[in-house]
Scaffold this motif. Structure first.
Motif, PDB file in Angstrom:
ATOM      1  N   GLY A 192      50.974  35.088  36.366  1.00 18.66           N
ATOM      2  CA  GLY A 192      51.218  32.917  36.425  1.00 18.66           C
ATOM      3  C   GLY A 192      50.557  33.039  38.208  1.00 18.66           C
ATOM      4  N   ALA A 193      51.745  33.157  38.941  1.00 17.60           N
ATOM      5  CA  ALA A 193      51.953  32.468  39.961  1.00 17.60           C
ATOM      6  C   ALA A 193      51.122  33.615  40.753  1.00 17.60           C
ATOM      7  CB  ALA A 193      53.389  32.590  40.421  1.00 17.60           C
ATOM      8  N   ALA A 194      51.418  34.369  40.199  1.00 12.20           N
ATOM      9  CA  ALA A 194      50.573  35.691  41.827  1.00 12.20           C
ATOM     10  C   ALA A 194      48.995  35.468  41.951  1.00 12.20           C
ATOM     11  CB  ALA A 194      50.488  37.229  40.945  1.00 12.20           C
ATOM     12  N   LEU A 195      48.459  35.220  40.284  1.00 10.89           N
ATOM     13  CA  LEU A 195      47.322  35.174  40.146  1.00 10.89           C
ATOM     14  C   LEU A 195      46.922  33.720  40.959  1.00 10.89           C
ATOM     15  CD1 LEU A 195      44.437  35.874  38.465  1.00 10.89           C
ATOM     16  CD2 LEU A 195      45.156  34.417  36.460  1.00 10.89           C
ATOM     17  N   CYS A 196      47.175  32.704  40.345  1.00 12.19           N
ATOM     18  CA  CYS A 196      46.988  30.935  41.280  1.00 12.19           C
ATOM     19  C   CYS A 196      47.437  31.618  42.654  1.00 12.19           C
ATOM     20  CB  CYS A 196      48.181  30.446  41.010  1.00 12.19           C
ATOM     21  SG  CYS A 196      47.517  28.349  41.727  1.00 12.19           S
ATOM     22  N   ARG A 197      48.153  32.373  43.886  1.00 11.60           N
ATOM     23  CA  ARG A 197      47.882  32.598  44.923  1.00 11.60           C
ATOM     24  C   ARG A 197      46.952  33.519  45.678  1.00 11.60           C
ATOM     25  NH1 ARG A 197      53.599  34.016  43.524  1.00 11.60           N
ATOM     26  NH2 ARG A 197      53.168  36.223  44.527  1.00 11.60           N
ATOM     27  N   HIS A 198      46.580  34.095  44.398  1.00  9.73           N
ATOM     28  CA  HIS A 198      45.006  35.273  44.942  1.00  9.73           C
ATOM     29  C   HIS A 198      44.395  34.003  44.705  1.00  9.73           C
ATOM     30  CE1 HIS A 198      43.320  38.767  45.552  1.00  9.73           C
ATOM     31  NE2 HIS A 198      42.223  38.804  44.546  1.00  9.73           N
ATOM     32  N   ALA A 199      44.068  33.150  43.674  1.00  9.96           N
ATOM     33  CA  ALA A 199      42.893  32.471  43.609  1.00  9.96           C
ATOM     34  C   ALA A 199      42.377  31.917  44.616  1.00  9.96           C
ATOM     35  CB  ALA A 199      43.116  31.798  41.932  1.00  9.96           C
ATOM     36  N   PHE A 200      43.546  31.482  45.777  1.00 13.38           N
ATOM     37  CA  PHE A 200      43.369  30.281  46.709  1.00 13.38           C
ATOM     38  C   PHE A 200      43.049  31.247  47.609  1.00 13.38           C
ATOM     39  CE2 PHE A 200      45.542  27.130  44.126  1.00 13.38           C
ATOM     40  CZ  PHE A 200      44.727  26.290  44.082  1.00 13.38           C
ATOM     41  N   SER A 201      43.697  32.478  48.113  1.00 10.39           N
ATOM     42  CA  SER A 201      43.741  33.116  49.380  1.00 10.39           C
ATOM     43  C   SER A 201      42.333  33.718  49.166  1.00 10.39           C
ATOM     44  CB  SER A 201      45.139  34.334  49.223  1.00 10.39           C
ATOM     45  OG  SER A 201      43.923  35.599  48.246  1.00 10.39           O
ATOM     46  N   VAL A 202      41.853  34.228  48.365  1.00 11.72           N
ATOM     47  CA  VAL A 202      41.229  34.454  48.630  1.00 11.72           C
ATOM     48  C   VAL A 202      39.271  34.090  48.234  1.00 11.72           C
ATOM     49  CG1 VAL A 202      41.273  37.220  47.932  1.00 11.72           C
ATOM     50  CG2 VAL A 202      40.222  35.297  45.838  1.00 11.72           C
ATOM     51  N   GLY A 203      40.048  32.447  48.257  1.00  9.29           N
ATOM     52  CA  GLY A 203      38.556  31.653  47.960  1.00  9.29           C
ATOM     53  C   GLY A 203      37.879  31.472  46.900  1.00  9.29           C
ATOM     54  N   TRP A 204      38.586  31.193  45.383  1.00 14.50           N
ATOM     55  CA  TRP A 204      37.953  31.529  43.708  1.00 14.50           C
ATOM     56  C   TRP A 204      38.372  30.047  43.631  1.00 14.50           C
ATOM     57  CZ3 TRP A 204      40.619  36.134  40.739  1.00 14.50           C
ATOM     58  CH2 TRP A 204      40.749  37.289  40.998  1.00 14.50           C
TER      59      TRP A 204
END
Length: 236
Positions: A192-204
């Motif tokens: 969950g944490a990895a998905l959230c970080r990715h969502a912010f980092s790639v602009g989702w």
């Protein structure tokens, strides 16, 4: 003669720390995973800085918050994910009928945004978090029938999507976190944490306002549709 459980006074002490409206407001605000200054929290809780400082001292001493000082500023954050899960789980136990009606359009809009999508410490929550969890489950990437667990296909999916799962951590890979607005579990843990970080980092996703509310961007809507089959309308 009965022997009192030695955990009893410690549990009572922990409950006492949270059982104060000002301290509860601070803990809920800090669920955004960021560090706040004492001044910011005082304004958020609607109390004087001196009063807030006393509350923060108790929360730090009790192990619920950690602090650091930079110049004149005192920054505090939740100690770790365990504290965040405790606060979120307790918030989810509040009966819906006890919710306070928002005062004014601004408060109502903020509440709607939080319910639509927000961060819960380091993972996604609200309708957004539930939609992601359901999408992973429907595709056989996440199992909920015997507790939350990523399947082998789920681990592969994270890798193919470029979402790194930190190895060697003591945190569970997947964990159920009861959503206090949806009354259903969403995905927490390392995944969950990895998905959230990715969502912010790639602009989702982007943060909106000063609260924990997040908004899914057009890029995010397309990505979540392609990767998890989430209808864009479910995220608005």
């Amino acid at each position: 003669m009965t022997t009192r459980d030695p955990q009893a006074p410690r549990l009572a002490g922990l409950a006492g720390l949270i059982a104060d409206e000002t301290r509860a407001a601070c803990l809920l605000a800090l669920l955004d995973g960021r560090a706040w200054t004492a001044g910011e929290l005082a304004r958020h809780a609607g109390v004087a800085p001196s009063t807030l400082s006393e509350h923060l001292d108790k929360l730090v001493t009790g192990g619920l918050l950690t602090e650091e000082r930079q110049g004149r500023h005192r920054y505090v954050r939740l100690t770790d994910a365990r504290v965040a899960h405790l606060v979120e789980d307790l918030a989810a136990q509040v009966p819906p009928g006890d919710a306070v009606r928002p005062r004014g359009l601004r408060a109502s809009s903020a509440g709607s945004a939080m319910a639509r999508g927000r961060t819960c410490y380091d993972h996604l929550a609200g309708r957004l978090g539930i939609a992601v969890t359901d999408g992973l489950t429907a595709r056989g990437l996440l199992r909920q029938d015997t507790g939350f667990a990523l399947t082998d296909a789920g681990v592969d999916w994270f890798g193919a999507a470029g979402i790194a799962l930190a190895p060697g951590s003591r945190r569970p890979l997947a964990r159920a976190c009861l959503d206090w607005t949806e009354r259903r579990p969403h995905l927490a843990g390392l995944a969950g944490a990895a998905l959230c970080r990715h969502a912010f980092s790639v602009g989702w996703c982007v943060r909106i306002g000063t609260e924990r509310a997040v908004k899914v961007t057009d890029v995010g809507e397309r990505a979540l549709w392609e990767l998890l089959g989430i209808e864009p309308g479910a995220l608005r």
